[in-house]
Write an enzyme that holds these catalytic residues in place. Structure first.
Site, PDB file in Angstrom:
ATOM      1  N   LYS A  20      70.980  38.470  64.163  1.00  0.00           N
ATOM      2  CA  LYS A  20      70.627  37.442  65.153  1.00  0.00           C
ATOM      3  C   LYS A  20      70.128  36.196  64.430  1.00  0.00           C
ATOM      4  CE  LYS A  20      65.966  37.705  64.556  1.00  0.00           C
ATOM      5  NZ  LYS A  20      65.111  36.599  64.043  1.00  0.00           N
ATOM      6  N   ASP A 145      61.393  42.259  67.583  1.00  0.00           N
ATOM      7  CA  ASP A 145      62.782  41.834  67.745  1.00  0.00           C
ATOM      8  C   ASP A 145      63.695  42.929  68.286  1.00  0.00           C
ATOM      9  OD1 ASP A 145      62.333  39.261  66.890  1.00  0.00           O
ATOM     10  OD2 ASP A 145      62.994  39.602  64.822  1.00  0.00           O
TER      11      ASP A 145
END
Length: 291
Positions: A20, A145
């Site tokens: 990401k 995350d």
């Protein structure tokens, strides 16, 4: 279980754990427990670790290739599987094989993504049927995350990163530099000179071009390699830090422009050429498998 049944169920398949990027990161406050309140935008890129899940005849959780000198019980993938077993009382086991492609300590979320893939895939392979909201909550206990990788869509995030709203930023070509250093996230968030009172913005303001990262100055002052990477990449496009780094990235409107930057930069840096994507390849594979 026959080999045909294993293949049909997803055992033995390669499952993606994508990277990401944080397209923006603002620190807008701090909770009494010390956790920082954020606004950030997550987008996936088509760089992935790959995980293979092998069935075992008992309830054990193991890695096919443990990291030398690291106890298996501390590995995030093993912890994710053990957490899922503890939460559900599942009596099944698994041997997890990890093909590691994402750099560690780069801010691309590799470890968190691996853990999310474990939660999502074992939830299916073990037939647990936990809802995505429960998997996200479990993931948050492993790392801030992890929920975005379970969620599976590019998202506007608030809170400590767990409050997610699906958005669709442009899916642009990306060049990522991994400087030769490891940035400690804890060190950056404890820094006295870190901005902790940025003004909150709206999604519309982000889309209009407000995509600062409040960590960039703190990281650049402490890690010369990150500052140098930002400068090198800025010769081709606006260079930005993802999370607390160490990776820096720039977006490009065309593949040709991205490839040009990549070819020049790879002579001096560890560089990745990738495409921003708003839907996780893990989610795409799950949907294909369930049709």
């Amino acid at each position: 279980m026959t080999s045909r049944q294993i293949k049909q169920s997803g055992w033995g398949d390669k499952w993606p754990a994508p990277a990401k990027l944080n397209l923006m990161l603002r620190i807008v406050g701090q909770r009494p427990d010390g956790y920082h309140l954020l606004q950030t935008v997550f987008q996936f890129v088509d760089l992935c670790d790959w995980l293979i899940f092998h069935p075992v005849g008992d309830c054990s959780i193991s890695l096919k290739q443990p990291i030398p000198g690291v106890a298996e019980v501390t590995d995030l993938t093993v912890r994710a599987a053990m957490l899922l077993k503890a939460e559900t009382g599942c009596a099944q086991g698994v041997c997890i094989e990890v093909e590691k492609n994402l750099p560690m300590g780069g801010g691309l979320g590799g470890g968190s993504s691996d853990a999310a893939t474990v939660l999502v895939v074992l939830n299916q392979l073990w037939g647990l049927q936990l809802p995505i909201e429960k998997l996200m909550a479990l993931g948050l206990t492993l790392g801030a995350d992890v929920p975005i990788f379970v969620y599976g869509y590019a998202a506007w995030a608030e809170g400590v990163g767990e409050k997610l709203e699906k958005i669709e930023p442009l899916e642009q070509w990306v060049v990522i530099i991994k400087p030769d250093c490891h940035v400690e996230t804890r060190e950056i968030f404890l820094a006295n000179d870190l901005t902790r009172d940025s003004k909150s913005i709206t999604i519309a303001e982000f889309t209009a071009g407000q995509h600062q990262n409040d960590c960039v100055d703190v990281v650049s002052r402490r890690y010369q390699a990150v500052e140098n990477a930002l400068l090198a990449l800025s010769e081709f496009s606006e260079s930005r830090l993802t999370g607390t780094g160490a990776c820096v990235f720039a977006q490009f409107a065309s593949r040709e422009a991205a490839v040009n930057a990549y070819e020049v930069l790879k002579k001096s840096w560890q560089v990745y050429l990738a495409k921003g994507i708003n839907k996780s390849p893990l989610l795409s594979k799950l949907e294909i498998g369930n049709t």
